[in-house]
Scaffold this motif. Structure first.
Motif, PDB file in Angstrom:
ATOM      1  N   ILE A  20       0.649  -1.403   0.238  1.00 40.90           N
ATOM      2  CA  ILE A  20       0.148   0.317  -0.102  1.00 40.90           C
ATOM      3  C   ILE A  20       1.141   1.130   0.051  1.00 40.90           C
ATOM      4  O   ILE A  20       0.730   2.301  -0.776  1.00 40.90           O
ATOM      5  N   GLY A  21       2.287   0.855   0.449  1.00 49.10           N
ATOM      6  CA  GLY A  21       3.006   2.648   0.272  1.00 49.10           C
ATOM      7  C   GLY A  21       3.552   2.613  -0.526  1.00 49.10           C
ATOM      8  O   GLY A  21       3.949   4.399  -0.689  1.00 49.10           O
ATOM      9  N   HIS A  22       3.439   1.907  -2.105  1.00 50.66           N
ATOM     10  CA  HIS A  22       3.550   2.555  -3.093  1.00 50.66           C
ATOM     11  C   HIS A  22       2.401   2.956  -4.342  1.00 50.66           C
ATOM     12  O   HIS A  22       2.462   2.038  -5.653  1.00 50.66           O
ATOM     13  N   ALA A  23       1.366   2.595  -3.256  1.00 52.71           N
ATOM     14  CA  ALA A  23      -0.497   3.020  -4.364  1.00 52.71           C
ATOM     15  C   ALA A  23      -0.062   4.566  -4.566  1.00 52.71           C
ATOM     16  O   ALA A  23      -0.145   5.215  -3.256  1.00 52.71           O
ATOM     17  N   GLY A  82       3.350  10.328  -6.429  1.00 54.26           N
ATOM     18  CA  GLY A  82       2.543  10.431  -5.312  1.00 54.26           C
ATOM     19  C   GLY A  82       2.598   9.550  -4.270  1.00 54.26           C
ATOM     20  O   GLY A  82       1.139   8.854  -3.894  1.00 54.26           O
ATOM     21  N   CYS A  83       3.027   8.414  -4.809  1.00 51.11           N
ATOM     22  CA  CYS A  83       2.915   7.546  -3.605  1.00 51.11           C
ATOM     23  C   CYS A  83       2.715   7.970  -2.185  1.00 51.11           C
ATOM     24  O   CYS A  83       3.683   8.484  -1.903  1.00 51.11           O
ATOM     25  N   LEU A  84       2.015   6.761  -1.434  1.00 48.66           N
ATOM     26  CA  LEU A  84       1.669   6.903   0.140  1.00 48.66           C
ATOM     27  C   LEU A  84       3.480   7.263   0.431  1.00 48.66           C
ATOM     28  O   LEU A  84       3.313   8.131   1.806  1.00 48.66           O
ATOM     29  N   VAL A 126       7.584  12.786  -6.396  1.00 53.05           N
ATOM     30  CA  VAL A 126       8.243  11.554  -6.465  1.00 53.05           C
ATOM     31  C   VAL A 126       8.935  10.328  -5.726  1.00 53.05           C
ATOM     32  O   VAL A 126       9.354  10.804  -5.413  1.00 53.05           O
ATOM     33  N   CYS A 127       8.314   9.454  -5.862  1.00 53.11           N
ATOM     34  CA  CYS A 127       8.875   8.478  -4.886  1.00 53.11           C
ATOM     35  C   CYS A 127       9.844   7.621  -5.102  1.00 53.11           C
ATOM     36  O   CYS A 127      10.632   7.232  -6.633  1.00 53.11           O
ATOM     37  N   VAL A 128      10.789   7.262  -4.089  1.00 52.65           N
ATOM     38  CA  VAL A 128      11.903   6.781  -4.426  1.00 52.65           C
ATOM     39  C   VAL A 128      11.688   5.538  -5.499  1.00 52.65           C
ATOM     40  O   VAL A 128      12.681   4.932  -5.813  1.00 52.65           O
ATOM     41  N   CYS A 129      10.935   4.672  -4.869  1.00 53.90           N
ATOM     42  CA  CYS A 129      10.484   3.722  -6.198  1.00 53.90           C
ATOM     43  C   CYS A 129      10.414   3.945  -8.133  1.00 53.90           C
ATOM     44  O   CYS A 129      10.292   3.169  -9.329  1.00 53.90           O
ATOM     45  N   GLY A 130       9.860   5.375  -8.336  1.00 56.42           N
ATOM     46  CA  GLY A 130      10.048   5.982  -9.153  1.00 56.42           C
ATOM     47  C   GLY A 130       8.449   6.235  -9.680  1.00 56.42           C
ATOM     48  O   GLY A 130       8.098   7.008 -11.171  1.00 56.42           O
TER      49      GLY A 130
HETATM   50 ZN   LIG Z   1       6.863   4.814  -4.075  1.00 53.95          ZN
END
Ligand SMILES: [Zn+2]
Length: 323
Positions: A170-173, A188-190, A181-185
């Motif tokens: 859920i952290g990357h929803a 707006g990820c949680l 921008v999230c560390v995963c790419g």
């Molecule tokens: Zn993410």
């Protein structure tokens, strides 16, 4: 088959800041635990050696060796994600020295016992379901809100692994199409809003300068009424409430249990979270608030990891326990 009463498991918890190992009984009680800091290195073997030192210290403190038949159940691993259960490899976002690292094969080669791996937030979900705040609930989302944001799902009393063992991320929803921008790419990820790192960074950008500028410092300031710190927790709570409302609506959950260092801040997080949840979860079956703090603290992940080898039939019926 469940482990017999004189058997124990070795549980391992792999995180970006520490490696922990523990001896866990078939009742889910920890008898010995040891921790080492995660080495800040890109050397995959040095990381594995540090993990081995935590395992060996735990065995020594318990007076056990892997030759001991009591340790026959083997090693249950809860690890920072992502991982790939089809290959037994892991690539934790916050441990850059391990990319597609074959941890399962390396542990089997070194210790000669069965090894099962799950994500660390899945381990927390199982630990809280087995021994903690989610006991007695069949449909549970377990979350860890700390350096990152993780999640694991128990549906109908069993773990939902998904295709590769990563269900529950859920952290990357995304909760904000215009978000950072999230560390995963992703965008707006949680996690990019509500993790400890993200909320502390947002507070500092907004002028917060208390303590060492960490999430813990922001939490302390929020507790004493600092406006920027409170706003940082409101923003995180809003994002969490939105994401959790989506999860509960999608899966018709009984309970969401939230642990981790950021969640330990308490009401400054849970109040805006509950308010946001109520705004977004409108359907009657989802509207009743059912979000509770974790009960087990840092031991939840170790207890849940042990379940992989101690209680596989309970959580993975039909012989599909993770390996
Ligand atoms: Zn993410």
């Amino acid at each position: 088959m469940a482990a017999s009463q004189d058997q124990v498991a070795l549980a391992v918890d792999i995180g970006g800041t520490k490696f922990a190992a523990a001896i866990v009984t078939p009742d889910g009680n920890i008898v010995v635990t040891r921790r080492v800091p995660t080495p800040q290195t890109d050397d995959a073997n040095a990381l594995f050696d540090a993990l081995g030192s935590a395992i060996d210290a735990t065995l020594q403190a318990a007076g056990l060796s892997f030759a001991d038949p009591r340790l026959m159940p083997g090693i249950g691993v809860g690890t920072a994600a992502p991982l790939d259960l089809t290959t037994g490899t892991l690539s934790p976002v916050n441990i850059p020295g391990w990319r597609l690292f074959p941890l399962r094969d390396r542990l089997i080669a070194r210790y000669g016992v069965p090894v099962g791996m799950i994500g660390d937030a899945v381990a927390v979900a199982i630990g809280e379901h087995w021994k903690g705040a989610a006991k007695g609930n069949a449909n549970v989302l377990g979350m860890v809100v700390s350096t990152g944001v993780g999640g694991g799902l128990i549906l109908g009393g069993r773990v939902l692994p998904g295709a590769t063992g990563n269900a529950g991320h859920i952290g990357h929803a995304s909760v904000d199409p215009a978000g950072p921008v999230c560390v995963c790419g992703g965008i707006g990820c949680l996690e990019a809003i509500a993790s400890g790192l993200s909320l502390a960074a947002w507070a500092r950008e907004d002028g917060f300068s208390g303590g060492d500028g960490s999430a813990a410092a922001v939490a302390a300031a929020a507790a004493s009424g600092d406006e920027v710190a409170l706003a940082a927790f409101r923003r995180a709570g809003d994002a969490l409430g939105m994401a959790i409302a989506g999860a509960v609506t999608l899966l018709d959950l009984d309970l969401v249990v939230i642990g981790g260092g950021v969640a330990a801040a308490g009401a400054v997080l849970f109040e805006p979270l509950a308010a946001a949840y109520s705004r977004y979860a409108a359907l009657a079956f989802a509207a009743e608030p059912r979000i509770v703090p974790a009960a087990l603290g840092a031991t939840a992940g170790l207890i849940g990891a042990a379940a992989v080898v101690l209680a596989p039939d309970a959580y993975w019926p039909g012989g599909d326990r993770p390996r």
